[in-house]
Design an enzyme around this catalytic site. Sequence first.
Site, PDB file in Angstrom:
ATOM      1  N   LYS A  56       1.702   0.306  14.962  1.00  0.00           N
ATOM      2  CA  LYS A  56       3.136   0.299  15.238  1.00  0.00           C
ATOM      3  C   LYS A  56       3.612  -0.909  16.065  1.00  0.00           C
ATOM      4  O   LYS A  56       4.814  -1.175  16.133  1.00  0.00           O
ATOM      5  CB  LYS A  56       3.537   1.590  15.966  1.00  0.00           C
ATOM      6  CG  LYS A  56       3.744   2.768  15.027  1.00  0.00           C
ATOM      7  CD  LYS A  56       5.058   2.655  14.275  1.00  0.00           C
ATOM      8  CE  LYS A  56       5.164   3.602  13.109  1.00  0.00           C
ATOM      9  NZ  LYS A  56       4.935   2.996  11.793  1.00  0.00           N
ATOM     10  N   TYR A  74      -8.944   5.931   7.487  1.00  0.00           N
ATOM     11  CA  TYR A  74      -8.979   6.299   8.903  1.00  0.00           C
ATOM     12  C   TYR A  74      -9.963   7.457   9.010  1.00  0.00           C
ATOM     13  O   TYR A  74      -9.699   8.535   8.483  1.00  0.00           O
ATOM     14  CB  TYR A  74      -7.606   6.762   9.379  1.00  0.00           C
ATOM     15  CG  TYR A  74      -6.557   5.661   9.504  1.00  0.00           C
ATOM     16  CD1 TYR A  74      -5.885   5.167   8.396  1.00  0.00           C
ATOM     17  CD2 TYR A  74      -6.230   5.144  10.751  1.00  0.00           C
ATOM     18  CE1 TYR A  74      -4.919   4.176   8.521  1.00  0.00           C
ATOM     19  CE2 TYR A  74      -5.253   4.154  10.892  1.00  0.00           C
ATOM     20  CZ  TYR A  74      -4.611   3.679   9.779  1.00  0.00           C
ATOM     21  OH  TYR A  74      -3.653   2.701   9.905  1.00  0.00           O
ATOM     22  N   HIS A 118       0.839  -1.198   0.000  1.00  0.00           N
ATOM     23  CA  HIS A 118       0.000   0.000   0.000  1.00  0.00           C
ATOM     24  C   HIS A 118       0.870   1.242   0.000  1.00  0.00           C
ATOM     25  O   HIS A 118       1.773   1.372   0.807  1.00  0.00           O
ATOM     26  CB  HIS A 118      -0.925   0.024   1.232  1.00  0.00           C
ATOM     27  CG  HIS A 118      -2.113  -0.862   1.082  1.00  0.00           C
ATOM     28  ND1 HIS A 118      -3.345  -0.389   0.712  1.00  0.00           N
ATOM     29  CD2 HIS A 118      -2.239  -2.195   1.214  1.00  0.00           C
ATOM     30  CE1 HIS A 118      -4.196  -1.405   0.636  1.00  0.00           C
ATOM     31  NE2 HIS A 118      -3.553  -2.505   0.935  1.00  0.00           N
ATOM     32  N   TYR A 126       4.393   6.829   9.670  1.00  0.00           N
ATOM     33  CA  TYR A 126       3.548   5.660   9.365  1.00  0.00           C
ATOM     34  C   TYR A 126       4.364   4.567   8.671  1.00  0.00           C
ATOM     35  O   TYR A 126       4.230   3.384   8.978  1.00  0.00           O
ATOM     36  CB  TYR A 126       2.378   6.097   8.475  1.00  0.00           C
ATOM     37  CG  TYR A 126       1.263   5.082   8.348  1.00  0.00           C
ATOM     38  CD1 TYR A 126       0.100   5.189   9.095  1.00  0.00           C
ATOM     39  CD2 TYR A 126       1.368   4.007   7.457  1.00  0.00           C
ATOM     40  CE1 TYR A 126      -0.936   4.264   8.978  1.00  0.00           C
ATOM     41  CE2 TYR A 126       0.345   3.070   7.333  1.00  0.00           C
ATOM     42  CZ  TYR A 126      -0.805   3.205   8.092  1.00  0.00           C
ATOM     43  OH  TYR A 126      -1.816   2.283   7.973  1.00  0.00           O
ATOM     44  N   PRO A 143      -3.574   0.813  19.040  1.00  0.00           N
ATOM     45  CA  PRO A 143      -3.426   0.251  17.695  1.00  0.00           C
ATOM     46  C   PRO A 143      -3.400   1.255  16.539  1.00  0.00           C
ATOM     47  O   PRO A 143      -2.922   0.914  15.456  1.00  0.00           O
ATOM     48  CB  PRO A 143      -4.628  -0.684  17.562  1.00  0.00           C
ATOM     49  CG  PRO A 143      -5.616  -0.197  18.558  1.00  0.00           C
ATOM     50  CD  PRO A 143      -4.836   0.413  19.672  1.00  0.00           C
TER      51      PRO A 143
END
Length: 398
Positions: free
Chosen positions: A304, A208, A79, A392, A300
Amino acid sequence: MAQTPRIIKTKVGIIGGGPAGLMLSHLLSKSGIDNLVVEMRDHETIRNTHRAGILEAQAVKMLTESGVDGRVLTDGDEHAGIDLRFNGESHPLDFRDLVDATVTLYAQNEVFVDLAAARQRDGGDVRYNCEVTEIMDMETSTPKFRFTDAEGTLFEVHADVIVGADGSRSFARRQMPDTVRKDFKVAYPFAWFGILTEAPKSSPELIYANSPHGFALISQRSETVQRMYFQCDPNEDVNAWSDDQIWSELQKRVDGPDNFQLKTGKIFDKTVLGFRSFVREPLSHGRMFLIGDAGHTVPPTGAKGLNLAFADVKVLFEALDSFFSTGSDKLLGGYSDLALKRVWKAQNFSYWMTSMLHTPVNADPFMAKRALGELETVTSSRYGQQYLAESYTGWPHS
Ligand code: DHB
């Protein structure tokens, strides 16, 4: 009468056979360093424990370059971005463009399956269904621990080093003396309701979503199975929710003027995931070292946990390799400080993502608006997007 324990001698005794313990065991064995892994649960239980699914490129590399298995490359899904959704609008972030990096969606339980298979293939000594009852002499150069196997036989492991890789409820961590340890923690007033569903993908990238009804994450597992979460009460009873209620709750949180619709299907797994930020300092005492969730837990949001555990494994493996090849414990002595630098970066990132995306029930309206202001700041600036994208996709391993 008390049993006389059977003695096992090894170089590294690893308590905990989840991904962190198995990865360390795998790397040590490749370097010819004798080790043993004891795990409390059975293989099936760990395989069916659903966790996050995002691997940083560095974690993927650790699996592939060490010869674990090629499955992460064939079954994992690369991704190059995420979608931050708020005020009912989508804000795509393109990681390749922003920081020239990608992540791979590959479920943590698949990582466990691959590592366990590699340990078996390579003749690793991994024992499931074993209960560790005592750790002794961790301040000496011959630390030991005792465990009972599934048949009730008592063993005593004599090692040069002991590693606690036994997860967030770590037994090993609790054996460090009170006088040398400090714990840092944050509790959150919410949790995630996680589902697995037989449905097609709802969108190409993970979503998100910050919404007035609370957070939602639209993730994936394959073309036909999807993973989704929505913010809930920590004491939520998953069985009180019908599929229709779950879909309507998820849909509410991604609704917007663009009329975005989730693709629904049969829900076949429901769990509540607790939220906690936790760090133990230091991550070592004498000849015992903590890795992964045993030493630190992140909420969560941003996935990570496993990535951080693998980063610990890398630092500790290099220190152990140096210790056993040169006899110098210099790198081992630096393990805690070095690992903690990354731990606190990840703690900050996970806390930040969580607070920006979630609205606690009864939140001060100012705080809810402030979070939207932060999302606007991040998404409207290339610097802001890059800050999120770099964190990220993962800072370089030290
Ligand atoms: C998943 C979980 C996460 O916490 C996250 O940030 C991204 C993906 C998942 O389970 O797919």
